[in-house]
Design a protein around this motif. Structure first.
Motif, PDB file in Angstrom:
ATOM      1  N   ALA A   1       0.927  -1.267   0.077  1.00  0.00           N
ATOM      2  CA  ALA A   1      -0.050   0.013  -0.072  1.00  0.00           C
ATOM      3  C   ALA A   1       0.878   1.206   0.094  1.00  0.00           C
ATOM      4  O   ALA A   1       0.224   2.362  -0.085  1.00  0.00           O
ATOM      5  N   GLN A   2       2.145   1.294  -0.304  1.00  0.00           N
ATOM      6  CA  GLN A   2       3.231   2.285  -0.117  1.00  0.00           C
ATOM      7  C   GLN A   2       3.344   3.005  -1.377  1.00  0.00           C
ATOM      8  O   GLN A   2       3.934   3.781  -1.634  1.00  0.00           O
ATOM      9  N   ALA A   3       2.641   2.339  -2.284  1.00  0.00           N
ATOM     10  CA  ALA A   3       3.012   2.870  -3.791  1.00  0.00           C
ATOM     11  C   ALA A   3       1.919   2.204  -4.711  1.00  0.00           C
ATOM     12  O   ALA A   3       1.211   1.237  -4.314  1.00  0.00           O
ATOM     13  N   GLY A   4       1.332   3.194  -5.806  1.00  0.00           N
ATOM     14  CA  GLY A   4       0.422   2.508  -6.631  1.00  0.00           C
ATOM     15  C   GLY A   4       0.109   3.502  -8.086  1.00  0.00           C
ATOM     16  O   GLY A   4       1.328   4.144  -7.880  1.00  0.00           O
TER      17      GLY A   4
ATOM     18  N   LEU B   1       3.419  12.261   0.269  1.00  0.00           N
ATOM     19  CA  LEU B   1       2.881  11.436  -0.964  1.00  0.00           C
ATOM     20  C   LEU B   1       3.090  12.149  -2.239  1.00  0.00           C
ATOM     21  O   LEU B   1       3.009  13.433  -2.412  1.00  0.00           O
ATOM     22  N   ARG B   2       4.037  11.413  -2.879  1.00  0.00           N
ATOM     23  CA  ARG B   2       4.833  11.968  -4.153  1.00  0.00           C
ATOM     24  C   ARG B   2       4.045  11.405  -5.216  1.00  0.00           C
ATOM     25  O   ARG B   2       3.787  10.212  -5.418  1.00  0.00           O
ATOM     26  N   LEU B   3       3.863  12.143  -6.211  1.00  0.00           N
ATOM     27  CA  LEU B   3       2.863  11.790  -7.378  1.00  0.00           C
ATOM     28  C   LEU B   3       3.967  12.333  -8.627  1.00  0.00           C
ATOM     29  O   LEU B   3       4.718  13.262  -8.626  1.00  0.00           O
ATOM     30  N   SER B   4       3.923  11.286  -9.640  1.00  0.00           N
ATOM     31  CA  SER B   4       4.344  11.637 -10.962  1.00  0.00           C
ATOM     32  C   SER B   4       3.133  11.400 -11.977  1.00  0.00           C
ATOM     33  O   SER B   4       2.785  10.163 -12.113  1.00  0.00           O
ATOM     34  N   CYS B   5       2.789  12.193 -12.735  1.00  0.00           N
ATOM     35  CA  CYS B   5       1.582  12.055 -13.787  1.00  0.00           C
ATOM     36  C   CYS B   5       2.106  12.469 -15.042  1.00  0.00           C
ATOM     37  O   CYS B   5       2.740  13.488 -15.444  1.00  0.00           O
ATOM     38  N   ARG B   6       1.804  11.454 -15.878  1.00  0.00           N
ATOM     39  CA  ARG B   6       2.004  11.391 -17.328  1.00  0.00           C
ATOM     40  C   ARG B   6       0.475  11.764 -17.942  1.00  0.00           C
ATOM     41  O   ARG B   6      -0.428  11.260 -17.880  1.00  0.00           O
ATOM     42  N   PRO B   7       0.492  12.833 -19.121  1.00  0.00           N
ATOM     43  CA  PRO B   7      -0.642  13.094 -19.537  1.00  0.00           C
ATOM     44  C   PRO B   7      -0.996  11.912 -20.763  1.00  0.00           C
ATOM     45  O   PRO B   7      -0.245  11.351 -20.977  1.00  0.00           O
TER      46      PRO B   7
END
Length: 172
Positions: free
Chosen positions: A31-34, A57-63
């Motif tokens: 549950a630490q990443a997803g 909480l780190r996010l990385s989003c690709r369009p």
């Protein structure tokens, strides 16, 4: 003869309890990443890091294909300050990730993230997750609105609207 059977049964129960605990630890590690997708079809991956009471909480989003550059951001807060967090931390993170899934652009500047479990009035403002300023397009948005940022840094959340009025008046 009954004593060895009883000891064998107790040993089996102890082994089952230990295996169940190891399963829970592995479940928490998972549950630490997803990953998730937004309504705008951005593909985001997340990672949760906790240290010294604060959680990040780190996010990385690709369009979607051909939609521009990928964006990264981080949210930080102290969810342990919420009284309900201790017993229901998994529910807290599910609610936070659900809010991020519903946002069109999870790394765009917006209000703080809070779970219904620890919403306003139920926990101190430090329990909410706030977007950290960072390089890239999200930082450009943050510098375009100095009034809101100054009001947010100098005033408590419940006085934010009144405070932003006075800060805007002061800055001209």
């Amino acid at each position: 003869m009954r004593l060895p059977l009883a000891l064998l049964a107790l040993a089996a129960l102890a082994a089952a309890a230990t295996a169940g605990g190891a399963g829970r630890e592995a479940e928490e590690a998972e549950a630490q990443a997803g990953r998730f997708s937004t309504p705008e079809q951005h593909r985001c991956s997340w990672e949760l890091r906790s240290a010294a009471g604060a959680s990040e909480l780190r996010l990385s989003c690709r369009p979607p294909a051909g939609g521009g550059a990928a964006r990264s951001c981080a949210y930080r807060g102290e969810p342990r300050r919420c009284p309900a967090y201790g017993g229901r931390s998994r529910q807290y993170w599910r609610q936070i990730l659900g809010r991020l899934r519903r946002r069109r652009h999870p790394c765009a500047r917006g209000g703080p993230l809070s779970a219904r479990l620890c919403g306003p009035g139920r926990a101190p403002p430090e329990a909410q997750l706030r977007l950290l300023p960072g390089p890239g397009p999200s930082a450009a948005v943050a510098t375009a609105e100095p009034t809101g940022e100054a009001a947010q840094s100098y005033c408590a959340e419940r006085w934010h609207s009144l405070c932003s009025f006075f800060v805007g008046f002061w800055e001209g």
